[in-house]
Write a protein that holds these residues in place. Structure first.
Motif, mmCIF file in Angstrom:
data_model
loop_
_atom_site.group_PDB
_atom_site.id
_atom_site.type_symbol
_atom_site.label_atom_id
_atom_site.label_comp_id
_atom_site.label_asym_id
_atom_site.label_seq_id
_atom_site.Cartn_x
_atom_site.Cartn_y
_atom_site.Cartn_z
ATOM 1 N N VAL A 49 0.743 -1.052 0.235
ATOM 2 C CA VAL A 49 0.507 -0.047 -0.026
ATOM 3 C C VAL A 49 0.602 1.380 -0.288
ATOM 4 N N VAL A 50 0.948 1.741 -1.292
ATOM 5 C CA VAL A 50 1.918 3.345 -0.697
ATOM 6 C C VAL A 50 1.314 4.883 -1.241
ATOM 7 N N GLY A 51 -0.650 4.519 -1.047
ATOM 8 C CA GLY A 51 -1.779 5.672 -0.899
ATOM 9 C C GLY A 51 -2.722 5.371 -0.969
ATOM 10 N N LEU A 52 -3.642 6.021 0.281
ATOM 11 C CA LEU A 52 -4.551 6.051 0.563
ATOM 12 C C LEU A 52 -5.488 7.406 0.983
ATOM 13 N N LEU A 53 -6.699 7.144 1.280
ATOM 14 C CA LEU A 53 -7.415 8.318 0.816
ATOM 15 C C LEU A 53 -9.102 8.597 1.773
ATOM 16 N N ALA A 54 -8.954 8.810 2.815
ATOM 17 C CA ALA A 54 -10.042 8.805 3.535
ATOM 18 C C ALA A 54 -10.929 9.278 3.731
ATOM 19 N N PHE A 55 -12.369 8.541 3.347
ATOM 20 C CA PHE A 55 -13.365 10.232 3.286
ATOM 21 C C PHE A 55 -14.489 9.786 4.137
ATOM 22 N N THR A 56 -15.873 10.472 3.852
ATOM 23 C CA THR A 56 -17.308 9.906 4.451
ATOM 24 C C THR A 56 -17.903 10.614 3.956
ATOM 25 N N PHE A 57 -19.070 10.805 3.757
ATOM 26 C CA PHE A 57 -20.857 11.121 3.164
ATOM 27 C C PHE A 57 -20.906 11.151 4.245
ATOM 28 N N LEU A 58 -21.879 12.819 4.346
ATOM 29 C CA LEU A 58 -22.391 13.495 4.858
ATOM 30 C C LEU A 58 -23.534 14.277 4.564
ATOM 31 N N ASN A 59 -24.511 14.354 5.275
ATOM 32 C CA ASN A 59 -25.646 14.677 4.838
ATOM 33 C C ASN A 59 -25.677 16.290 5.247
ATOM 34 N N SER A 60 -26.324 17.038 4.330
ATOM 35 C CA SER A 60 -26.153 18.611 5.210
ATOM 36 C C SER A 60 -27.431 18.565 6.094
ATOM 37 N N LEU A 61 -26.898 20.419 6.617
ATOM 38 C CA LEU A 61 -27.847 20.207 8.275
ATOM 39 C C LEU A 61 -28.783 21.502 7.065
ATOM 40 N N VAL A 62 -28.566 22.488 5.985
ATOM 41 C CA VAL A 62 -28.890 23.274 5.846
ATOM 42 C C VAL A 62 -29.127 23.029 4.555
ATOM 43 N N ASP A 63 -28.903 22.210 3.641
ATOM 44 C CA ASP A 63 -29.349 21.907 2.465
ATOM 45 C C ASP A 63 -30.351 20.932 2.243
ATOM 46 N N PRO A 64 -31.801 20.486 2.350
ATOM 47 C CA PRO A 64 -32.323 19.421 2.576
ATOM 48 C C PRO A 64 -32.439 18.444 0.774
ATOM 49 N N ALA A 65 -32.529 20.137 -0.465
ATOM 50 C CA ALA A 65 -32.626 19.432 -1.616
ATOM 51 C C ALA A 65 -31.550 18.798 -1.576
ATOM 52 N N PRO A 66 -32.736 16.945 -2.445
ATOM 53 C CA PRO A 66 -32.020 15.920 -2.666
ATOM 54 C C PRO A 66 -31.018 16.389 -2.943
ATOM 55 N N GLU A 67 -30.434 16.902 -4.653
ATOM 56 C CA GLU A 67 -29.477 17.374 -5.451
ATOM 57 C C GLU A 67 -28.818 17.723 -4.695
ATOM 58 N N LYS A 68 -29.375 18.125 -3.713
ATOM 59 C CA LYS A 68 -27.436 19.530 -3.039
ATOM 60 C C LYS A 68 -27.386 18.553 -1.675
ATOM 61 N N ARG A 69 -27.843 17.646 -0.468
ATOM 62 C CA ARG A 69 -27.355 17.600 0.499
ATOM 63 C C ARG A 69 -26.465 16.346 0.930
ATOM 64 N N LEU A 70 -26.714 15.410 -0.091
ATOM 65 C CA LEU A 70 -25.291 14.286 0.494
ATOM 66 C C LEU A 70 -23.516 15.264 -0.494
ATOM 67 N N GLN A 71 -22.950 15.587 0.948
ATOM 68 C CA GLN A 71 -21.731 15.937 0.662
ATOM 69 C C GLN A 71 -20.617 14.511 0.895
ATOM 70 N N CYS A 72 -19.662 15.002 0.232
ATOM 71 C CA CYS A 72 -18.462 13.951 0.630
ATOM 72 C C CYS A 72 -17.575 15.500 0.982
ATOM 73 N N MET A 73 -16.583 14.115 2.540
ATOM 74 C CA MET A 73 -15.513 15.378 3.515
ATOM 75 C C MET A 73 -14.621 14.161 3.009
ATOM 76 N N ILE A 74 -12.996 14.067 2.616
ATOM 77 C CA ILE A 74 -12.300 14.300 2.926
ATOM 78 C C ILE A 74 -11.085 14.053 4.142
ATOM 79 N N LYS A 75 -10.916 13.341 4.742
ATOM 80 C CA LYS A 75 -10.117 13.637 5.762
ATOM 81 C C LYS A 75 -8.928 13.352 5.814
ATOM 82 N N GLU A 76 -8.114 12.404 4.612
ATOM 83 C CA GLU A 76 -6.715 12.327 4.436
ATOM 84 C C GLU A 76 -6.048 11.801 3.689
ATOM 85 N N LEU A 77 -5.886 12.431 2.318
ATOM 86 C CA LEU A 77 -4.849 11.644 1.595
ATOM 87 C C LEU A 77 -3.531 11.519 1.554
ATOM 88 N N PHE A 78 -3.246 10.695 1.732
ATOM 89 C CA PHE A 78 -1.615 10.827 1.901
ATOM 90 C C PHE A 78 -0.645 9.510 0.782
#
Length: 142
Positions: A49-78
């Protein structure tokens, strides 16, 4: 993956750890069923293993519209130092971008050190831009 996580620790903290403590952390926390993180890895032709990317999906607290509510948060790219500038980071980012699009994410967010000029150039090459009205904060609890 333990060796890469140890290199990541040394990168940020200046020293490596006992590999068994990293293995326990990986098994008990990062890869546990309760973990919200997803980790994608890149390996060399020998399977290291020479690289990793850790991420999670989050739902927006402020934008419930289906086309905008899901967001990807990258914790680490190394990426292991000897594999940097060889396309490994780009492959990981392209993978997570495609995965986030397929999942229906409206946006991706992540942090980068203000002094990491190479990282900032790298992220800009994907069309990303700094968020003008945001700053990172940290409260140390221990």
């Amino acid at each position: 993956m333990t060796a890469l996580l140890n290199e990541l620790h040394a990168h940020y903290n200046g020293a490596k750890l006992d590999p068994s403590s990293i293995t326990r952390h990986l098994e008990d926390n990062l890869l546990s069923p309760e973990s919200v993180l997803k980790i994608v890895v890149a390996s060399d032709s020998g399977g290291e293993v020479v690289g990793l990317l850790a991420f999670t999906f989050l739902n927006s607290l402020v934008d419930p519209a289906p086309e905008k509510r899901l967001q990807c948060m990258i914790k680490e790219l190394f990426v292991k130092e000897s594999f940097r500038s060889a396309g490994t980071g780009r492959d990981l980012m392209n993978w997570v971008i495609a995965h986030a699009k397929t999942a229906g994410c409206a946006r991706m967010d992540w942090h980068v050190k203000a002094t990491n000029e190479a990282g900032i150039r790298f992220y800009r090459s994907f069309g990303a831009a700094p968020v003008a009205d945001r700053a990172s904060f940290r409260l140390m609890l221990r």
